[in-house]
Enzyme design. Structure first.
Site, PDB file in Angstrom:
ATOM      1  N   LEU A  54       0.937  -1.199   0.225  1.00  9.54           N
ATOM      2  CA  LEU A  54       0.026  -0.007   0.268  1.00  9.54           C
ATOM      3  C   LEU A  54       0.863   1.228  -0.024  1.00  9.54           C
ATOM      4  O   LEU A  54       1.809   1.297   0.859  1.00  9.54           O
ATOM      5  CB  LEU A  54      -0.816  -0.011   1.423  1.00  9.54           C
ATOM      6  CG  LEU A  54      -2.135  -0.976   1.317  1.00  9.54           C
ATOM      7  CD1 LEU A  54      -2.786  -0.867   2.551  1.00  9.54           C
ATOM      8  CD2 LEU A  54      -3.065  -0.794   0.202  1.00  9.54           C
ATOM      9  N   ASP A  55       0.482   2.299  -0.793  1.00 18.60           N
ATOM     10  CA  ASP A  55       1.284   3.645  -0.586  1.00 18.60           C
ATOM     11  C   ASP A  55       1.299   3.990   0.633  1.00 18.60           C
ATOM     12  O   ASP A  55       0.329   3.729   1.440  1.00 18.60           O
ATOM     13  CB  ASP A  55       0.758   4.489  -1.740  1.00 18.60           C
ATOM     14  CG  ASP A  55       0.568   4.250  -3.052  1.00 18.60           C
ATOM     15  OD1 ASP A  55       1.423   3.236  -3.482  1.00 18.60           O
ATOM     16  OD2 ASP A  55      -0.103   4.938  -3.748  1.00 18.60           O
ATOM     17  N   ARG A  56       2.615   4.906   1.010  1.00 15.24           N
ATOM     18  CA  ARG A  56       2.701   5.350   2.452  1.00 15.24           C
ATOM     19  C   ARG A  56       1.366   6.134   2.704  1.00 15.24           C
ATOM     20  O   ARG A  56       1.029   5.853   4.029  1.00 15.24           O
ATOM     21  CB  ARG A  56       4.017   6.108   2.486  1.00 15.24           C
ATOM     22  CG  ARG A  56       4.343   6.790   3.629  1.00 15.24           C
ATOM     23  CD  ARG A  56       5.395   7.559   3.604  1.00 15.24           C
ATOM     24  NE  ARG A  56       5.950   8.310   4.821  1.00 15.24           N
ATOM     25  CZ  ARG A  56       6.990   8.856   5.065  1.00 15.24           C
ATOM     26  NH1 ARG A  56       8.001   8.928   4.145  1.00 15.24           N
ATOM     27  NH2 ARG A  56       7.490   9.070   6.078  1.00 15.24           N
TER      28      ARG A  56
END
Length: 234
Positions: A54-56
């Site tokens: 998951l993106d930050r």
């Protein structure tokens, strides 16, 4: 403490907070930041291995295996597109159709080559507020979308919605600066309003069908309430 959504002998699913990295990066090493893999490992007292990413700035369901030898089996579920991922996003504007898909190819940020990409969406709800956020219209409209990425390209959801000019609120890289500044000033928003709400897959070990969902985080739900969305349950 990390919120554990479901745990078995073979894997564990958590609700990743917005702003938390999945694993160590050069940036995290330099800034001595915590990351999900480390925090979860310390919390349950054993090694874990991320199955996907998951993106930050994205919150929501994140899956780890507890056994390194099982990692290829779980990764295959994702690479062979047998996993159903559902996200929620608050975006600028209202789509012309209540459901549809974005399927423009996306450029690989490393190789520069075009890759096929498909993102399906459904309109959950929309609102109009009496604020001029663009300098053109006296009101502004926003939509809560349920999104299912069929492919898994880097920043796919964020890039597809930006191409359609339905920028995700709080997206510093692919979003709309005017919208972001408005939400920061009006609602003190510091987060991306993109949440990995649900993950559905077949456990490759037990063959059991699994459905895991993570509740909308407080910062996201607060914005929905402030904007006047009549129904915050999805």
């Amino acid at each position: 403490m990390i919120e554990i959504l479901k745990e078995t002998e073979d894997w564990i699913a958590i609700n990743k907070a917005a702003g938390l990295l999945v694993h160590r990066t050069k940036l995290a090493a330099e800034e001595k930041e915590n990351f999900a893999l480390q925090l979860l490992r310390d919390q349950i007292g054993q090694a874990v291995y991320p199955v996907h990413r998951l993106d930050r700035p994205t919150s929501g369901v994140l899956l780890f295996t507890k056994k390194k030898e099982l990692l290829p089996l779980f990764k295959a579920e994702f690479s062979e597109r047998r996993v159903e991922k559902t996200y929620l996003a608050l975006v600028r504007g209202v789509p012309s159709s209540k459901e549809g898909c974005f399927d423009r190819a996306l450029t690989n940020e490393r190789s520069g080559k075009l890759q096929e990409a498909r993102t399906d969406y459904k309109l959950v709800d929309s609102v109009e507020i009496p604020f001029n956020t663009t300098g053109r219209y006296p009101t502004s409209r926003y939509s809560l979308l349920s999104i299912q990425p069929f492919t898994g390209r880097t920043h796919q959801i964020r890039r597809h919605l930006a191409q359609a000019r339905h920028y995700i609120i709080g997206d510093k890289k692919h979003g709309d600066n005017k919208q972001n500044k408005f939400f920061e000033k009006q609602f003190d928003l510091q987060n991306l309003l993109l949440h990995a709400f649900e993950l559905r897959f077949q456990d490759p070990i037990t063959q059991e069908n699994m459905g895991i969902h993570a509740e909308i985080p407080v910062h996201f739900r607060t914005i929905l309430k402030e904007l006047g969305f009549p129904n915050q349950e999805v």
